[in-house]
Write a protein that holds these residues in place. Structure first.
Motif, PDB file in Angstrom:
ATOM      1  N   HIS A 167       1.596   4.499   9.023  1.00 54.32           N
ATOM      2  CA  HIS A 167       0.738   4.685   7.854  1.00 54.32           C
ATOM      3  C   HIS A 167       0.047   6.046   7.823  1.00 54.32           C
ATOM      4  O   HIS A 167      -0.191   6.594   6.751  1.00 54.32           O
ATOM      5  N   ILE A 168      -0.293   6.590   8.969  1.00 55.04           N
ATOM      6  CA  ILE A 168      -1.118   7.795   8.992  1.00 55.04           C
ATOM      7  C   ILE A 168      -0.323   9.039   9.393  1.00 55.04           C
ATOM      8  O   ILE A 168      -0.486  10.090   8.789  1.00 55.04           O
ATOM      9  N   LEU A 169       0.531   8.916  10.374  1.00 47.40           N
ATOM     10  CA  LEU A 169       1.188  10.111  10.910  1.00 47.40           C
ATOM     11  C   LEU A 169       2.629  10.309  10.445  1.00 47.40           C
ATOM     12  O   LEU A 169       3.253  11.290  10.816  1.00 47.40           O
ATOM     13  N   SER A 170       3.170   9.396   9.669  1.00 48.60           N
ATOM     14  CA  SER A 170       4.550   9.571   9.212  1.00 48.60           C
ATOM     15  C   SER A 170       4.558  10.198   7.813  1.00 48.60           C
ATOM     16  O   SER A 170       3.556  10.142   7.098  1.00 48.60           O
ATOM     17  N   PRO A 171       5.676  10.770   7.403  1.00 44.04           N
ATOM     18  CA  PRO A 171       5.739  11.382   6.066  1.00 44.04           C
ATOM     19  C   PRO A 171       5.921  10.375   4.936  1.00 44.04           C
ATOM     20  O   PRO A 171       6.006  10.766   3.783  1.00 44.04           O
ATOM     21  N   ILE A 172       5.958   9.083   5.230  1.00 40.98           N
ATOM     22  CA  ILE A 172       6.157   8.055   4.201  1.00 40.98           C
ATOM     23  C   ILE A 172       4.898   7.951   3.343  1.00 40.98           C
ATOM     24  O   ILE A 172       3.802   7.797   3.859  1.00 40.98           O
ATOM     25  N   ARG A 226      -6.094  -2.410   4.058  1.00 40.74           N
ATOM     26  CA  ARG A 226      -5.614  -3.795   4.070  1.00 40.74           C
ATOM     27  C   ARG A 226      -4.161  -3.851   4.535  1.00 40.74           C
ATOM     28  O   ARG A 226      -3.765  -4.748   5.270  1.00 40.74           O
ATOM     29  N   ALA A 227      -3.360  -2.878   4.092  1.00 40.40           N
ATOM     30  CA  ALA A 227      -1.955  -2.823   4.501  1.00 40.40           C
ATOM     31  C   ALA A 227      -1.828  -2.587   6.005  1.00 40.40           C
ATOM     32  O   ALA A 227      -0.960  -3.162   6.658  1.00 40.40           O
ATOM     33  N   ILE A 228      -2.718  -1.757   6.566  1.00 36.81           N
ATOM     34  CA  ILE A 228      -2.687  -1.506   8.013  1.00 36.81           C
ATOM     35  C   ILE A 228      -3.100  -2.763   8.762  1.00 36.81           C
ATOM     36  O   ILE A 228      -2.464  -3.169   9.735  1.00 36.81           O
ATOM     37  N   ILE A 229      -4.160  -3.412   8.312  1.00 39.79           N
ATOM     38  CA  ILE A 229      -4.641  -4.621   8.986  1.00 39.79           C
ATOM     39  C   ILE A 229      -3.576  -5.718   8.959  1.00 39.79           C
ATOM     40  O   ILE A 229      -3.364  -6.408   9.946  1.00 39.79           O
ATOM     41  N   ASP A 230      -2.876  -5.850   7.841  1.00 40.62           N
ATOM     42  CA  ASP A 230      -1.850  -6.899   7.696  1.00 40.62           C
ATOM     43  C   ASP A 230      -0.472  -6.484   8.188  1.00 40.62           C
ATOM     44  O   ASP A 230       0.472  -7.257   8.061  1.00 40.62           O
ATOM     45  N   PHE A 273      -1.995  -6.468  20.508  1.00 45.42           N
ATOM     46  CA  PHE A 273      -2.798  -5.754  19.513  1.00 45.42           C
ATOM     47  C   PHE A 273      -2.527  -4.254  19.605  1.00 45.42           C
ATOM     48  O   PHE A 273      -2.257  -3.593  18.599  1.00 45.42           O
ATOM     49  N   ASN A 274      -2.595  -3.721  20.815  1.00 48.01           N
ATOM     50  CA  ASN A 274      -2.381  -2.284  21.022  1.00 48.01           C
ATOM     51  C   ASN A 274      -0.986  -1.862  20.570  1.00 48.01           C
ATOM     52  O   ASN A 274      -0.820  -0.865  19.881  1.00 48.01           O
ATOM     53  N   TYR A 275       0.002  -2.631  20.968  1.00 45.78           N
ATOM     54  CA  TYR A 275       1.391  -2.296  20.656  1.00 45.78           C
ATOM     55  C   TYR A 275       1.614  -2.265  19.146  1.00 45.78           C
ATOM     56  O   TYR A 275       2.152  -1.309  18.598  1.00 45.78           O
ATOM     57  N   ARG A 276       1.202  -3.323  18.480  1.00 43.75           N
ATOM     58  CA  ARG A 276       1.498  -3.446  17.046  1.00 43.75           C
ATOM     59  C   ARG A 276       0.667  -2.473  16.203  1.00 43.75           C
ATOM     60  O   ARG A 276       1.192  -1.833  15.290  1.00 43.75           O
ATOM     61  N   TYR A 277      -0.607  -2.367  16.492  1.00 47.19           N
ATOM     62  CA  TYR A 277      -1.426  -1.476  15.677  1.00 47.19           C
ATOM     63  C   TYR A 277      -1.118  -0.004  15.944  1.00 47.19           C
ATOM     64  O   TYR A 277      -1.274   0.831  15.061  1.00 47.19           O
ATOM     65  N   ALA A 278      -0.656   0.321  17.128  1.00 46.49           N
ATOM     66  CA  ALA A 278      -0.254   1.706  17.399  1.00 46.49           C
ATOM     67  C   ALA A 278       0.934   2.083  16.510  1.00 46.49           C
ATOM     68  O   ALA A 278       0.961   3.152  15.896  1.00 46.49           O
ATOM     69  N   ARG A 279       1.905   1.193  16.413  1.00 45.03           N
ATOM     70  CA  ARG A 279       3.069   1.465  15.559  1.00 45.03           C
ATOM     71  C   ARG A 279       2.690   1.478  14.086  1.00 45.03           C
ATOM     72  O   ARG A 279       3.158   2.322  13.321  1.00 45.03           O
ATOM     73  N   THR A 280       1.849   0.538  13.690  1.00 44.62           N
ATOM     74  CA  THR A 280       1.442   0.470  12.290  1.00 44.62           C
ATOM     75  C   THR A 280       0.654   1.714  11.892  1.00 44.62           C
ATOM     76  O   THR A 280       0.886   2.297  10.830  1.00 44.62           O
ATOM     77  N   ARG A 311       3.643  -1.486   0.619  1.00 45.22           N
ATOM     78  CA  ARG A 311       2.481  -2.269   1.058  1.00 45.22           C
ATOM     79  C   ARG A 311       2.643  -3.758   0.778  1.00 45.22           C
ATOM     80  O   ARG A 311       1.660  -4.486   0.636  1.00 45.22           O
ATOM     81  N   LYS A 312       3.883  -4.211   0.665  1.00 44.51           N
ATOM     82  CA  LYS A 312       4.141  -5.638   0.440  1.00 44.51           C
ATOM     83  C   LYS A 312       4.963  -6.252   1.572  1.00 44.51           C
ATOM     84  O   LYS A 312       4.701  -7.367   1.977  1.00 44.51           O
ATOM     85  N   GLY A 313       5.970  -5.540   2.020  1.00 43.57           N
ATOM     86  CA  GLY A 313       6.831  -6.074   3.062  1.00 43.57           C
ATOM     87  C   GLY A 313       6.155  -6.061   4.420  1.00 43.57           C
ATOM     88  O   GLY A 313       5.386  -5.168   4.733  1.00 43.57           O
ATOM     89  N   LYS A 314       6.437  -7.088   5.207  1.00 46.23           N
ATOM     90  CA  LYS A 314       5.849  -7.174   6.547  1.00 46.23           C
ATOM     91  C   LYS A 314       6.655  -6.325   7.523  1.00 46.23           C
ATOM     92  O   LYS A 314       7.883  -6.343   7.504  1.00 46.23           O
ATOM     93  N   LEU A 315       5.949  -5.593   8.383  1.00 42.27           N
ATOM     94  CA  LEU A 315       6.619  -4.751   9.378  1.00 42.27           C
ATOM     95  C   LEU A 315       7.223  -5.578  10.498  1.00 42.27           C
ATOM     96  O   LEU A 315       8.274  -5.253  11.030  1.00 42.27           O
ATOM     97  N   TYR A 316       6.570  -6.665  10.877  1.00 41.96           N
ATOM     98  CA  TYR A 316       7.009  -7.441  12.033  1.00 41.96           C
ATOM     99  C   TYR A 316       7.589  -8.775  11.592  1.00 41.96           C
ATOM    100  O   TYR A 316       7.156  -9.360  10.600  1.00 41.96           O
TER     101      TYR A 316
END
Ligand SMILES: [Zn+2]
Length: 125
Positions: free
Chosen positions: A110-115, A5-9, A99-106, A16-21
């Protein structure tokens, strides 16, 4: 909020509360990200050039769109209508560039960063 849900939003990977964009996907400032989120104080750009890696994620999206649209166009138009096949194959990539730009960064965050997710990080949100 679940990770999916956090990735989709397009939410922060830590709280998982603050908006990235800062703006909507359909706004002309679709690419502007918050530099730092006030609630969990997370700096999204972990290191200079971190989001260059999103280019590879975006590449996967684009290849998938091209292959699927190409197969679909070939099935619809056959071998004779080459310009129709080319236009139909390329159009999803052009239409889905935000879509590509934003979801690639998101996905990169979420998946490849150490956060890691920290439930207590966004308590003040
Ligand atoms: Zn956060």
């Amino acid at each position: 909020m679940s990770k999916l849900r956090a990735i989709i939003d397009h939410r922060c990977p830590r709280c998982r509360k603050g908006k990235l964009y800062t703006h909507s996907m359909f706004h002309w400032k679709y690419d502007q990200m918050n530099k730092k989120f006030a609630c969990c104080n997370l700096n999204y750009e972990i290191e200079p050039g971190f989001f260059i890696g999103a280019m590879y994620v975006s590449y996967v999206f684009i290849v998938a769109e091209l292959v699927n649209a190409g197969i679909l166009a070939f099935m619809i138009f056959g071998e004779e209508e080459q310009w129709a096949i080319i236009a139909t194959t390329i159009s999803p990539v052009i239409l889905l560039f935000t879509f590509n730009y934003r979801y690639a960064r998101t996905l990169l965050l979420h998946i490849l960063s150490p956060i890691k997710y920290d439930e207590s990080a966004g308590r003040n949100c």
